[in-house]
Design a protein around this motif. Structure first.
Motif, PDB file in Angstrom:
ATOM      1  N   UNK A   1       0.939  -1.132   0.086  1.00  0.00           N
ATOM      2  CA  UNK A   1      -0.034   0.039  -0.020  1.00  0.00           C
ATOM      3  C   UNK A   1       0.935   1.279  -0.098  1.00  0.00           C
ATOM      4  N   UNK A   2       0.423   2.271  -0.864  1.00  0.00           N
ATOM      5  CA  UNK A   2       1.203   3.608  -0.950  1.00  0.00           C
ATOM      6  C   UNK A   2       0.092   4.703  -0.336  1.00  0.00           C
ATOM      7  N   UNK A   3       0.770   5.680   0.412  1.00  0.00           N
ATOM      8  CA  UNK A   3       0.139   6.813   0.907  1.00  0.00           C
ATOM      9  C   UNK A   3       1.288   7.937   0.637  1.00  0.00           C
ATOM     10  N   UNK A   4       0.566   9.107   0.262  1.00  0.00           N
ATOM     11  CA  UNK A   4       1.494  10.423   0.099  1.00  0.00           C
ATOM     12  C   UNK A   4       0.695  11.682   0.605  1.00  0.00           C
ATOM     13  N   UNK A   5       1.037  12.501   1.146  1.00  0.00           N
ATOM     14  CA  UNK A   5       0.679  13.683   1.458  1.00  0.00           C
ATOM     15  C   UNK A   5       1.884  14.803   1.579  1.00  0.00           C
ATOM     16  N   UNK A   6       1.537  15.800   0.720  1.00  0.00           N
ATOM     17  CA  UNK A   6       2.376  16.889   0.353  1.00  0.00           C
ATOM     18  C   UNK A   6       3.761  16.323   0.077  1.00  0.00           C
ATOM     19  N   UNK A   7       4.992  16.557   0.905  1.00  0.00           N
ATOM     20  CA  UNK A   7       6.254  16.077   0.699  1.00  0.00           C
ATOM     21  C   UNK A   7       6.690  14.620   1.094  1.00  0.00           C
ATOM     22  N   UNK A   8       5.487  14.148   1.838  1.00  0.00           N
ATOM     23  CA  UNK A   8       5.933  12.666   2.495  1.00  0.00           C
ATOM     24  C   UNK A   8       5.204  11.685   1.883  1.00  0.00           C
ATOM     25  N   UNK A   9       5.812  10.487   1.931  1.00  0.00           N
ATOM     26  CA  UNK A   9       5.113   9.288   1.282  1.00  0.00           C
ATOM     27  C   UNK A   9       5.601   8.189   2.272  1.00  0.00           C
ATOM     28  N   UNK A  10       4.583   7.201   2.265  1.00  0.00           N
ATOM     29  CA  UNK A  10       4.926   6.065   3.083  1.00  0.00           C
ATOM     30  C   UNK A  10       4.353   4.803   2.148  1.00  0.00           C
ATOM     31  N   UNK A  11       5.313   3.815   2.334  1.00  0.00           N
ATOM     32  CA  UNK A  11       5.064   2.425   1.500  1.00  0.00           C
ATOM     33  C   UNK A  11       5.144   1.111   2.475  1.00  0.00           C
ATOM     34  N   UNK A  12       3.998   0.501   2.512  1.00  0.00           N
ATOM     35  CA  UNK A  12       3.791  -0.663   3.391  1.00  0.00           C
ATOM     36  C   UNK A  12       3.853  -1.753   2.615  1.00  0.00           C
ATOM     37  N   UNK A  13       4.780  -2.911   2.854  1.00  0.00           N
ATOM     38  CA  UNK A  13       4.927  -4.292   2.256  1.00  0.00           C
ATOM     39  C   UNK A  13       4.360  -5.225   3.283  1.00  0.00           C
ATOM     40  N   UNK A  14       3.734  -6.144   3.057  1.00  0.00           N
ATOM     41  CA  UNK A  14       3.358  -7.244   3.952  1.00  0.00           C
ATOM     42  C   UNK A  14       3.200  -8.657   3.299  1.00  0.00           C
ATOM     43  N   UNK A  15       3.040  -9.664   4.183  1.00  0.00           N
ATOM     44  CA  UNK A  15       2.587 -10.835   3.684  1.00  0.00           C
ATOM     45  C   UNK A  15       1.173 -11.301   3.879  1.00  0.00           C
ATOM     46  N   UNK A  16       0.444  -9.960   4.261  1.00  0.00           N
ATOM     47  CA  UNK A  16      -0.950 -10.195   4.596  1.00  0.00           C
ATOM     48  C   UNK A  16      -1.734  -8.902   3.922  1.00  0.00           C
TER      49      UNK A  16
END
Length: 178
Positions: A48-63
């Motif tokens: 899953x990927x999310x971004x807001x203004x200058x920041x982004x977060x990427x999550x990877x999982x086996x579920x």
């Protein structure tokens, strides 16, 4: 397994592909469902990927996993509160940070399940740190992290994580952004 990466919001989708490639041997194609949820066909890696203004977060999982992040701004949020339950409004009580925690948990949950805000937001209630869908308690692991006073990041799915578990995205030798 749950890995969550914090990065700058530039080339975030290319960064996500690099992180996916670190887990998948061989080629892969990112596809999307009719609601826009990205997935990799035939592979048990979720992201899953999310971004807001200058920041982004990427999550990877086996579920299944969903992530949402929001950066603190001076935005007004009162007009959105009509979509919230009475209990949520009492808990938020005019506090923008409490509002963002509520909002990001709901959006992360919706992303995890491949839904849409338009159809699923009204089914959700987040009170006392617990998420309910159609009145039923959800068992999904929920992590609400502070981004060093810059914003809020919520992750649904996988296992609960702490702020200290956030990783910084860094290119490895031989990797390049396209």
């Amino acid at each position: 397994m749950l890995e969550v990466y914090l990065t700058e919001n530039e080339s975030v989708h290319e960064k996500a592909k690099i992180l996916i490639a670190r887990h998948i041997c061989g080629s892969f194609e990112v596809k999307t469902t009719e609601n826009g949820k990205p997935y990799i066909e035939g592979n048990p890696l979720y992201f899953s990927v999310s971004h807001s203004r200058t920041v982004a977060v990427i999550a990877l999982s086996d579920s299944p996993v969903g992530v949402d992040t929001e950066i603190f701004t001076n935005r007004k949020f009162e007009s959105v509160l009509n979509r919230f339950t009475t209990s949520e409004k009492v808990e938020i009580n005019g506090d923008f940070t409490a509002f963002l925690k509520n909002w990001t948990v709901k959006e992360a949950f919706i992303k995890m399940n491949g839904g849409t805000l338009a159809t699923d937001l009204k089914k959700l209630e987040f009170v006392d740190g617990k998420l309910y869908c159609d009145g039923k308690l959800q068992c999904s692991a929920i992590s609400v992290l502070s981004l060093k006073n810059r914003g809020i990041c919520s992750i649904c799915g996988g296992v609960p994580i702490l702020e200290s578990d956030l990783k910084r995205f860094r290119l490895r030798k031989g990797e390049a952004l396209k």
